[in-house]
Design a protein around this motif. Structure first.
Motif, mmCIF file in Angstrom:
data_model
loop_
_atom_site.group_PDB
_atom_site.id
_atom_site.type_symbol
_atom_site.label_atom_id
_atom_site.label_comp_id
_atom_site.label_asym_id
_atom_site.label_seq_id
_atom_site.Cartn_x
_atom_site.Cartn_y
_atom_site.Cartn_z
ATOM 1 N N ALA A 94 0.859 -1.182 0.000
ATOM 2 C CA ALA A 94 0.000 0.000 0.000
ATOM 3 C C ALA A 94 0.892 1.227 0.000
ATOM 4 N N GLU A 95 0.430 2.285 -0.672
ATOM 5 C CA GLU A 95 1.145 3.552 -0.652
ATOM 6 C C GLU A 95 0.144 4.689 -0.778
ATOM 7 N N ASP A 122 3.761 2.438 5.416
ATOM 8 C CA ASP A 122 5.196 2.213 5.353
ATOM 9 C C ASP A 122 5.483 0.945 4.551
ATOM 10 N N PRO A 123 6.699 0.814 4.036
ATOM 11 C CA PRO A 123 7.019 -0.323 3.160
ATOM 12 C C PRO A 123 6.895 -1.692 3.822
ATOM 13 N N SER A 124 6.916 -1.749 5.149
ATOM 14 C CA SER A 124 6.826 -3.046 5.818
ATOM 15 C C SER A 124 5.408 -3.609 5.827
ATOM 16 N N GLY A 125 4.440 -2.866 5.293
ATOM 17 C CA GLY A 125 3.073 -3.368 5.194
ATOM 18 C C GLY A 125 2.140 -2.871 6.270
ATOM 19 N N LYS A 142 -4.275 12.383 -1.870
ATOM 20 C CA LYS A 142 -5.454 12.071 -1.056
ATOM 21 C C LYS A 142 -6.013 10.682 -1.369
ATOM 22 N N GLU A 143 -5.160 9.813 -1.937
ATOM 23 C CA GLU A 143 -5.593 8.467 -2.286
ATOM 24 C C GLU A 143 -4.664 7.437 -1.663
ATOM 25 N N LEU A 144 -5.232 6.300 -1.314
ATOM 26 C CA LEU A 144 -4.475 5.163 -0.829
ATOM 27 C C LEU A 144 -4.559 4.090 -1.902
ATOM 28 N N VAL A 145 -3.416 3.766 -2.512
ATOM 29 C CA VAL A 145 -3.361 2.780 -3.594
ATOM 30 C C VAL A 145 -2.836 1.478 -3.006
ATOM 31 N N MET A 146 -3.625 0.399 -3.171
ATOM 32 C CA MET A 146 -3.266 -0.881 -2.569
ATOM 33 C C MET A 146 -3.262 -1.982 -3.626
ATOM 34 N N ASN A 147 -2.171 -2.741 -3.649
ATOM 35 C CA ASN A 147 -2.071 -3.919 -4.499
ATOM 36 C C ASN A 147 -2.289 -5.120 -3.595
ATOM 37 N N LEU A 148 -3.400 -5.831 -3.808
ATOM 38 C CA LEU A 148 -3.790 -6.914 -2.903
ATOM 39 C C LEU A 148 -3.922 -8.256 -3.608
#
Length: 179
Positions: free
Chosen positions: A96-97, A126-129, A101-107
């Protein structure tokens, strides 16, 4: 009479309470919150305490008594220290990053999820998830974190998915082949 509703709410320094026309307004160092109260309870500010009393002794008034006392207490805590929830994303390639104003998540689906961050909430990833959602309104923080969690619920076999930081997922044993 409600056991929770009987307790007075302590008002810390720097917090102002205003009760007018059935609306309780709480102002503090982190912001301002408003709550409509029904006609089943009365709210009185006595020095550095807030007292919530039911109008009569009916079942609905007793239920509203405890409810509005807790809502006002949550407002006081929110404007002084705020609320936050932490989500942990587990899985290979899951990330997630925050972009504006958006949260982009690859799930693990074919396309990414893009969640628009509501007004009044701040989200850090953060990069640790770990994704931390914070704000002054307890209800909005909890609702947004619950909506994000439903995008990929944690599964019990490998533990992949989105879970709360303090949540424990009971793991199951997978199938074993015939021997």
């Amino acid at each position: 009479m409600s056991k929770v509703g009987k307790l007075p709410i302590a008002v810390p320094a720097g917090v102002t309470i205003n009760v007018a026309d059935g609306v309780v307004t709480v102002k503090g160092p982190k912001g301002e919150l408003k709550q409509n109260i029904g006609n089943k309870v009365t709210v009185e500010v006595k020095g550095t305490e807030i007292v919530v009393n039911p109008v009569d002794n009916s079942k609905a008034a007793n239920a509203a008594h405890g409810l509005y006392r807790v809502l006002i207490n949550n407002m006081v805590v929110g404007v002084t220290s705020g609320y936050s929830k932490t989500l942990v994303i587990n899985g290979v390639g899951y990330r997630a990053e925050v972009k504006g104003k958006e949260l982009v998540m690859n799930l693990g689906y074919s396309s990414d999820f893009v969640a628009i961050i509501p007004e009044g909430l701040t989200v850090t990833a953060d990069p640790s998830g770990k994704v931390t959602i914070s704000g002054i309104d307890k209800q909005r923080v909890g609702e947004f974190s619950a909506q994000l969690r439903t995008l990929r619920m944690p599964e019990p076999y490998k533990g992949k998915g989105i879970r709360y930081d303090n949540e424990v997922i009971r793991r199951k044993v997978g199938k074993t082949g015939v021997k």
